[in-house]
Design a protein around this motif. Structure first.
Motif, PDB file in Angstrom:
ATOM      1  N   THR A 114       0.786  -1.245   0.000  1.00 36.85           N
ATOM      2  CA  THR A 114       0.000   0.000   0.000  1.00 36.85           C
ATOM      3  C   THR A 114       0.817   1.296   0.000  1.00 36.85           C
ATOM      4  O   THR A 114       0.257   2.349  -0.303  1.00 36.85           O
ATOM      5  CB  THR A 114      -0.914   0.051   1.253  1.00 36.85           C
ATOM      6  OG1 THR A 114      -0.083  -0.103   2.408  1.00 36.85           O
ATOM      7  CG2 THR A 114      -1.980  -1.026   1.222  1.00 36.85           C
ATOM      8  N   TRP A 170      -1.014   5.176   7.283  1.00 39.15           N
ATOM      9  CA  TRP A 170      -1.243   4.157   8.316  1.00 39.15           C
ATOM     10  C   TRP A 170      -0.950   4.713   9.700  1.00 39.15           C
ATOM     11  O   TRP A 170      -0.054   5.540   9.869  1.00 39.15           O
ATOM     12  CB  TRP A 170      -0.294   2.967   8.131  1.00 39.15           C
ATOM     13  CG  TRP A 170      -0.583   2.024   7.024  1.00 39.15           C
ATOM     14  CD1 TRP A 170       0.014   2.013   5.790  1.00 39.15           C
ATOM     15  CD2 TRP A 170      -1.495   0.909   7.041  1.00 39.15           C
ATOM     16  NE1 TRP A 170      -0.477   0.967   5.048  1.00 39.15           N
ATOM     17  CE2 TRP A 170      -1.403   0.273   5.790  1.00 39.15           C
ATOM     18  CE3 TRP A 170      -2.375   0.389   7.995  1.00 39.15           C
ATOM     19  CZ2 TRP A 170      -2.148  -0.857   5.454  1.00 39.15           C
ATOM     20  CZ3 TRP A 170      -3.126  -0.739   7.666  1.00 39.15           C
ATOM     21  CH2 TRP A 170      -3.015  -1.339   6.405  1.00 39.15           C
ATOM     22  N   MET A 203      -5.326   4.430   7.393  1.00 41.30           N
ATOM     23  CA  MET A 203      -5.632   3.027   7.688  1.00 41.30           C
ATOM     24  C   MET A 203      -4.980   2.673   9.032  1.00 41.30           C
ATOM     25  O   MET A 203      -4.019   3.319   9.450  1.00 41.30           O
ATOM     26  CB  MET A 203      -5.089   2.130   6.584  1.00 41.30           C
ATOM     27  CG  MET A 203      -5.807   2.321   5.261  1.00 41.30           C
ATOM     28  SD  MET A 203      -5.266   1.136   4.017  1.00 41.30           S
ATOM     29  CE  MET A 203      -3.689   1.833   3.561  1.00 41.30           C
ATOM     30  N   GLU A 232     -13.595  -0.923   7.679  1.00 43.20           N
ATOM     31  CA  GLU A 232     -13.199  -0.888   6.264  1.00 43.20           C
ATOM     32  C   GLU A 232     -11.788  -0.349   6.044  1.00 43.20           C
ATOM     33  O   GLU A 232     -11.287  -0.329   4.930  1.00 43.20           O
ATOM     34  CB  GLU A 232     -14.209  -0.066   5.449  1.00 43.20           C
ATOM     35  CG  GLU A 232     -15.499  -0.821   5.184  1.00 43.20           C
ATOM     36  CD  GLU A 232     -15.267  -2.283   4.764  1.00 43.20           C
ATOM     37  OE1 GLU A 232     -14.527  -2.507   3.795  1.00 43.20           O
ATOM     38  OE2 GLU A 232     -15.812  -3.190   5.427  1.00 43.20           O
ATOM     39  N   ARG A 233     -11.142   0.106   7.105  1.00 47.06           N
ATOM     40  CA  ARG A 233      -9.756   0.585   6.926  1.00 47.06           C
ATOM     41  C   ARG A 233      -8.834   0.107   8.046  1.00 47.06           C
ATOM     42  O   ARG A 233      -7.818   0.728   8.333  1.00 47.06           O
ATOM     43  CB  ARG A 233      -9.715   2.103   6.758  1.00 47.06           C
ATOM     44  CG  ARG A 233     -10.444   2.881   7.818  1.00 47.06           C
ATOM     45  CD  ARG A 233     -10.460   4.339   7.407  1.00 47.06           C
ATOM     46  NE  ARG A 233     -11.300   5.152   8.247  1.00 47.06           N
ATOM     47  CZ  ARG A 233     -10.842   6.070   9.077  1.00 47.06           C
ATOM     48  NH1 ARG A 233      -9.554   6.262   9.207  1.00 47.06           N
ATOM     49  NH2 ARG A 233     -11.685   6.804   9.768  1.00 47.06           N
TER      50      ARG A 233
END
Ligand code: GLU
Length: 403
Positions: A114, A170, A203, A232-233
Motif C-alpha cells: 500500500t 497508516w 488506515m 473498512e480501513r
C-alpha cells in the motif's frame, strides 16, 4: 575476480532488527562457551503445548506436505474467523482473513502492498523495532510519536491528532505494547477512534499479538470492536506465536477489508507463497483445541513480572514502571548515562549500557533506542525464574560497578 555486492537503496535505508541482532550476538557468545543469560528475545520459554505438536505430526502423516493455498488452508482461515468472533466479537468473513509467515509478514505485506514514497506512517514510540524500519524500506516516512511515562506510555488522542497529515496512510498500533507493556482500555481506544474517524485517509494496523498476555485482570479490546465504522480501513493482526508458545512455527494472521487482503495475497504469491502447511495445521489445533495454556502461561508471566519489576526497582539508578501486558520490563537507565563501565567505556547511550552489560555481566537485553525512545532497556521476562533472578543479580552488580 571478486564482485562487490551493491545493495538496493531500500535495503540501505534500514538496519538489522535490533532484537534479532542482540539475540544473535548472545547466541554466538553462548556457542563460545560463555555463560550468557538471554533476555533479549521476546519469546515464551515454554514448549508448544503437546496437543498442538501432535496435530503437526498427524498432518505430516496424512501427507499435508504440499504447497498450501496462498492465503492459508481453509481450516485455518475458518478457525481464524471463529477466533475473531469468539474472542473479539468481530465478524470477519473467510475472504477477509489471511495467513502469513509470522506476524511480521502480515505487517510487511500490508505496508509493501500500500505504501508509496512520500507517504507517512504514524508509529507511537517506544514501539516495536520493525515497524519504522519496514515503513522506511517501503520508502515511506515513519512519524514517531513519543509516548511518556506519565501517560503510562500510551498514545493520547491529542498527540495522535497532531501527528496526522494529508500524507498519513497508516497508524501502526500495538496493544498490549512491546516494549512498554502498556494496555489500552476500551474508553482509551474509543477516544483514539474518535480522532481516526475525523481522518478517513488513515488506515489502522493493530498489532494484537500480545492479546492474551495481560495482568491484574485488565481487559483487552481492539479497534474494530470498539468502533465498527473503522472496519473498512483496519487490519487486525494477530498470531499464535506468543499466545501458544509457537514463535518458531511462524504463523501470523490478519483480518481486514477484502481489497487489502487481496492485495496482500497477490504480493504473497510472488514472495513466499502460503505459510508452512504443517505449521498451519498446528495453528488450527492451537485456535480450536484446549485453551488451558493461555491461563497457565499468563499466571506464570505475571509472577515473573512481579519478580523482575521488584528486583529492578530495588537497583539504585534504575526506574522501572509496572507493565500491564506483554512480557517485557522497560526500565529507564537515564540516571546512569555519563558513568564509566568496568571495561573503561563511558556510557553515553542506552545502547552503550546494553553492550557493556552484555560484555561485563553477560546479560543480553535490547536498548531502548531501537524502540525509538530512551534511555531505557528492554528485559524479556519470558525466561525461567532462576534465570531472571541470576540476571537481576548481575544487572545489580553491573550498575553498582559503574563509576
Ligand atoms: N517480537 C519479538 C521481539 O520483540 C520477536 C523478535 C523480532 O522479530 O523482533 O523480541
Amino acid at each position: 575476480m571478486r564482485m562487490t555486492i551493491v545493495t538496493s537503496a531500500a535495503l540501505q535505508r534500514i538496519g538489522t532488527s535490533a532484537t534479532i541482532a542482540m539475540t544473535q550476538k548472545a547466541r554466538e557468545m553462548k556457542a563460545r562457551g560463555e555463560d550468557v543469560i538471554v533476555l533479549s528475545a521476546g519469546q515464551p520459554d515454554f514448549d508448544t503445548p503437546m496437543h498442538i505438536r501432535e496435530a503437526a505430526f498427524e498432518a505430516m502423516q496424512r501427507g499435508e506436505t504440499r504447497y498450501p493455498p496462498i492465503a492459508g488452508i481453509p481450516d485455518l482461515r475458518r478457525a481464524i474467523v471463529d477466533k475473531f468472533r469468539r474472542e473479539n466479537s468481530l465478524d470477519y468473513t473467510f475472504e477477509e482473513t489471511i495467513v502469513c509467515t509470522g506476524g511480521k509478514q502480515v505487517i510487511a505485506n500490508a505496508l509493501l502492498a500500500t505504501l508509496n514514497p512520500g507517504d507517512e506512517v504514524v508509529i507511537p514510540v517506544p514501539g516495536w523495532v520493525s515497524y519504522a524500519q519496514l515503513a522506511e524500506f517501503c520508502g515511506a516516512k515513519p512519524v514517531l510519536v513519543e509516548t511518556k511515562l506519565d501517560t503510562e506510555y500510551k498514545l493520547t488522542p491529542e498527540a495522535l491528532d497532531m501527528s496526522i497529515t494529508a500524507a498519513t496512510r497508516w497508524l501502526i498500533f500495538n496493544n498490549p505494547c512491546n516494549p512498554t507493556g502498556a494496555v489500552y482500555t476500551r474508553s482509551e481506544l474509543s477516544a483514539l477512534a474518535d480522532v481516526l474517524t475525523r481522518h478517513p485517509q488513515v488506515m489502522i494496523l493493530t498489532d494484537d499479538m500480545y492479546e492474551h498476555i495481560r495482568y491484574d485482570g485488565i481487559e483487552f479490546a481492539t479497534f474494530v470492536e470498539v468502533e465498527p465504522s473503522l472496519r473498512e480501513r483496519t487490519l487486525t493482526m494477530n498470531g499464535v506465536s506468543k499466545s501458544y508458545a509457537m514463535t518458531g512455527w511462524r504463523i501470523g494472521y490478519g483480518g481486514g477489508p477484502r481489497a487489502l487482503i487481496a492485495a496482500m495475497e497477490k504480493l504473497q504469491t510472488q514472495l513466499t507463497s502460503g505459510a508452512c502447511s504443517i505449521a498451519q495445521w498446528a495453528a488450527v489445533s492451537a485456535l480450536e483445541g484446549p485453551q488451558d495454556y493461555i491461563g497457565e502461561s499468563r499466571a506464570a508471566f505475571e509472577a515473573r513480572r512481579n519478580l523482575v519489576v521488584g528486583r529492578l526497582r530495588s537497583i539504585d539508578g534504575l526506574e522501572c514502571p509496572t507493565p500491564k501486558g506483554a512480557f517485557y520490563a522497560y526500565p529507564s537507565c537515564a540516571a546512569l548515562i555519563g558513568r564509566k563501565a568496568p571495561l573503561g567505556k563511558i556510557i553515553e547511550t542506552d545502547e552503550d549500557f546494553a553492550l557493556e552489560l552484555l560484555a561485563t555481566a553477560k546479560v543480553a537485553v535490547v536498548h531502548g533506542g531501537a524502540f525509538g525512545a530512551g534511555p531505557n532497556f528492554r528485559v524479556s521476562y519470558a525466561a525461567s525464574t532462576r534465570e531472571i533472578e541470576v540476571a537481576c543479580d548481575r544487572i545489580d552488580e553491573f550498575v553498582r560497578s559503574l563509576k
